[in-house]
Design a protein around this motif. Structure first.
Motif, PDB file in Angstrom:
ATOM      1  N   TRP A   1      19.498  -5.733  13.964  1.00 44.27           N
ATOM      2  CA  TRP A   1      19.205  -7.124  14.333  1.00 44.27           C
ATOM      3  C   TRP A   1      18.334  -7.206  15.573  1.00 44.27           C
ATOM      4  O   TRP A   1      17.887  -8.281  15.940  1.00 44.27           O
ATOM      5  N   ARG A   2      18.073  -6.097  16.204  1.00 42.70           N
ATOM      6  CA  ARG A   2      17.168  -6.085  17.356  1.00 42.70           C
ATOM      7  C   ARG A   2      15.778  -5.643  16.919  1.00 42.70           C
ATOM      8  O   ARG A   2      14.785  -6.272  17.255  1.00 42.70           O
ATOM      9  N   ARG A   3      15.707  -4.535  16.186  1.00 45.68           N
ATOM     10  CA  ARG A   3      14.431  -4.012  15.685  1.00 45.68           C
ATOM     11  C   ARG A   3      14.637  -3.571  14.238  1.00 45.68           C
ATOM     12  O   ARG A   3      14.858  -2.397  13.967  1.00 45.68           O
ATOM     13  N   PRO A   4      14.607  -4.514  13.294  1.00 46.81           N
ATOM     14  CA  PRO A   4      14.967  -4.217  11.904  1.00 46.81           C
ATOM     15  C   PRO A   4      14.091  -3.154  11.232  1.00 46.81           C
ATOM     16  O   PRO A   4      14.609  -2.283  10.537  1.00 46.81           O
ATOM     17  N   GLY A   5      12.801  -3.196  11.445  1.00 51.73           N
ATOM     18  CA  GLY A   5      11.917  -2.226  10.785  1.00 51.73           C
ATOM     19  C   GLY A   5      12.151  -0.807  11.264  1.00 51.73           C
ATOM     20  O   GLY A   5      12.281   0.130  10.466  1.00 51.73           O
ATOM     21  N   VAL A   6      12.209  -0.653  12.572  1.00 49.40           N
ATOM     22  CA  VAL A   6      12.420   0.672  13.163  1.00 49.40           C
ATOM     23  C   VAL A   6      13.797   1.206  12.784  1.00 49.40           C
ATOM     24  O   VAL A   6      13.949   2.382  12.423  1.00 49.40           O
ATOM     25  N   SER A   7      14.807   0.356  12.849  1.00 54.49           N
ATOM     26  CA  SER A   7      16.172   0.781  12.535  1.00 54.49           C
ATOM     27  C   SER A   7      16.318   1.160  11.068  1.00 54.49           C
ATOM     28  O   SER A   7      16.918   2.192  10.742  1.00 54.49           O
ATOM     29  N   ALA A   8      15.781   0.336  10.171  1.00 50.55           N
ATOM     30  CA  ALA A   8      15.856   0.653   8.740  1.00 50.55           C
ATOM     31  C   ALA A   8      15.110   1.942   8.444  1.00 50.55           C
ATOM     32  O   ALA A   8      15.564   2.772   7.644  1.00 50.55           O
ATOM     33  N   GLY A   9      13.974   2.139   9.112  1.00 52.19           N
ATOM     34  CA  GLY A   9      13.230   3.394   8.936  1.00 52.19           C
ATOM     35  C   GLY A   9      14.021   4.595   9.417  1.00 52.19           C
ATOM     36  O   GLY A   9      14.036   5.639   8.767  1.00 52.19           O
ATOM     37  N   ALA A  10      14.675   4.456  10.566  1.00 55.37           N
ATOM     38  CA  ALA A  10      15.480   5.557  11.099  1.00 55.37           C
ATOM     39  C   ALA A  10      16.642   5.889  10.167  1.00 55.37           C
ATOM     40  O   ALA A  10      16.948   7.063   9.937  1.00 55.37           O
TER      41      ALA A  10
END
Length: 104
Positions: free
Chosen positions: A28-37
């Motif tokens: 919920w803070r950085r959705p793209g980066v988190s989902a990628g990780a």
């Protein structure tokens, strides 16, 4: 009870997602980066599992809690769910640690 392990994994994953949403830690803070990780981490560990299975190190046990569906020999359907949960949990613990340091 077949499927209980998958159900408990999904309940646990839901809990980490709720914590993540409540405190805006990762997805919920950085959705793209988190989902990628999470995707990269899950893929890495699936490759690790594949190597272990090919080497004969990893084998699937005969637990009555598993659903009984295999994605590949010795790779139950619960494994990618567990690995994604593990990666998300690592992300939110890391984010919580850094958020705590910023507040203190």
């Amino acid at each position: 009870m077949p499927g209980l392990y998958l159900l408990l994994l999904l309940v646990s994953f839901t809990g980490t997602l709720l914590l993540d949403a409540r405190f805006r830690l990762a997805l919920w803070r950085r959705p793209g980066v988190s989902a990628g990780a999470i995707a990269v981490g899950t893929a890495f560990f699936l490759l690790w599992d594949a190597a272990g299975i090919a080497a004969g190190v990893f084998v699937k046990g005969d637990s009555p809690l598993l659903l009984g569906v295999d994605l590949a020999p010795h790779l139950p359907v619960e494994e990618p769910v567990f690995l994604a949960f593990l990666c998300h949990l690592a992300l939110i613990v890391h984010a919580a640690f850094w958020n705590r340091r910023e507040v203190a």
